[in-house]
Enzyme design. Structure first.
Site, PDB file in Angstrom:
ATOM      1  N   ASP A  81      37.623  43.128  46.740  1.00 36.00           N
ATOM      2  CA  ASP A  81      37.815  43.940  47.957  1.00 36.00           C
ATOM      3  C   ASP A  81      37.457  45.410  47.731  1.00 36.00           C
ATOM      4  OD1 ASP A  81      38.573  41.908  49.662  1.00 36.00           O
ATOM      5  OD2 ASP A  81      40.717  42.140  49.247  1.00 36.00           O
ATOM      6  N   THR A 123      42.010  32.770  49.955  1.00 34.96           N
ATOM      7  CA  THR A 123      42.505  33.579  51.065  1.00 34.96           C
ATOM      8  C   THR A 123      43.968  33.255  51.335  1.00 34.96           C
ATOM      9  OG1 THR A 123      41.970  34.409  53.274  1.00 34.96           O
ATOM     10  CG2 THR A 123      41.589  32.062  52.905  1.00 34.96           C
ATOM     11  N   GLY A 160      48.380  45.302  51.289  1.00 37.66           N
ATOM     12  CA  GLY A 160      47.457  44.701  50.329  1.00 37.66           C
ATOM     13  C   GLY A 160      46.072  45.331  50.393  1.00 37.66           C
ATOM     14  N   LYS A 172      46.608  34.194  47.577  1.00 35.20           N
ATOM     15  CA  LYS A 172      46.003  35.213  46.699  1.00 35.20           C
ATOM     16  C   LYS A 172      46.908  35.636  45.538  1.00 35.20           C
ATOM     17  CE  LYS A 172      43.099  37.476  50.164  1.00 35.20           C
ATOM     18  NZ  LYS A 172      42.637  38.798  50.623  1.00 35.20           N
TER      19      LYS A 172
END
Ligand code: ATR
Length: 281
Positions: A107, A66, A136, A70
């Protein structure tokens, strides 16, 4: 209870104390009775490379990555899964049997799985998708929608240049709009997604009119604090189906859990309640 053979995973970030991931993976480890542990790994930026490279030696099956690591993780992994390359960030790492670090970005998977679970009739190929934001999170959403076959992706961002850069790198049918022509973007849309920080606790709310949006269009906000954003409330009031953003966080975690612990876990109402309790406590 864990044994000496427990499988190990965790989340590397700085800071990491607000992460819900240990609570989330801990819930699944309990639920499935797995001999494993998932721990917070607070690692300063200057220590990241050495700590990250030590994971295979420490016997870890993998980690989540995190903020702020990243992008660095993308540079350091031995093997990059294509979506991570495309998105430009790694959020999940698996250690292979021969000790290589494999970098993934889950994600986009989490985003789509959340839509499918929250609105089973949703079909990304059925019409245009409008994505608000070009940061992002937008990158992951855009990549996953293109992979899913969206015919027309309308990208709307305050800073047009940023949207143009994302559109150019996305290899798909992406068209850039300004907020001033939002009605044109919403016209005939099948999906509207907010990936901006607007509507999050402490930020201004997203002030857009939905009049031009078809009532059948699915509306999703990836903001999950609050769970019911002004956007979702306005959409639900006019009759649009809505899906909140908490599920993306929960679903993106499933892919890592499966890689490390060998079980693809479920997202249930009880899990949602457990995580919401953690956030509010
Ligand atoms: P993340 O990685 O979470 O997506 P980010 O990269 O900082 O975060 O991106 C935040 C997004 O929210 C961007 O699209 C940003 O727009 P800009 O590219 O113009 O900065 C958008 N955003 C943040 N605050 C905003 C505001 N007050 N009005 C409009 N858009 C905003």
């Amino acid at each position: 209870m864990i044994s000496g053979k427990a499988k190990l995973a965790g989340v590397m970030g700085w800071p990491v104390q607000h992460s819900q991931s240990p609570r989330l993976h801990g819930y699944w480890l309990d639920q499935y009775g797995i001999d494993g542990a998932y721990v917070p790994l607070p690692v300063r930026p200057e220590d990241f490379e050495s700590a990250f490279r030590a994971l295979p030696k420490l016997g870890f099956s993998g980690v989540n990555i995190t903020v702020p690591h990243k992008q660095t993780a993308l540079e350091l992994v031995d093997i990059v899964d294509p979506p991570a390359q495309q998105i430009g960030a790694v959020n999940t790492v698996a250690v292979s049997e021969d000790g290589n670090l494999i970098g993934y970005n889950t994600d986009g998977f989490g985003f789509l799985e959340n839509l499918v679970q929250g609105s089973p009739d949703f079909n990304p190929t059925a019409g245009p998708a409008v994505v608000l934001g070009a940061g992002g999170a937008a990158r992951a959403v855009v990549c996953s929608l293109i992979d899913a076959g969206v015919p027309d992706l309308r990208l709307v961002n305050r800073t047009r240049d940023r949207a143009e850069v994302l559109a150019d790198s996305a290899h798909g049918p992406v068209n850039v709009y300004d907020f001033s022509s939002i009605d044109e973007a919403l016209d005939g849309a099948n999906l509207l997604v907010n990936t901006t920080a607007l509507g999050m606790e402490g930020n201004p709310s997203l002030a857009i009119g939905l009049d031009a949006l078809p009532v059948r269009a699915l509306v999703n906000d990836i903001v999950y604090a609050p769970l019911q954003t002004e956007l979702l409330k306005a959409a639900a009031t006019r009759g649009n189906p809505v899906v909140d953003g908490l599920g993306m966080l929960l679903h993106q975690a499933r892919a890592g859990f499966e890689k490390w612990f060998g079980v693809m876990p479920d997202v249930t109402d009880d899990l949602r309640a457990h995580i919401l309790k953690g956030m509010n406590g």
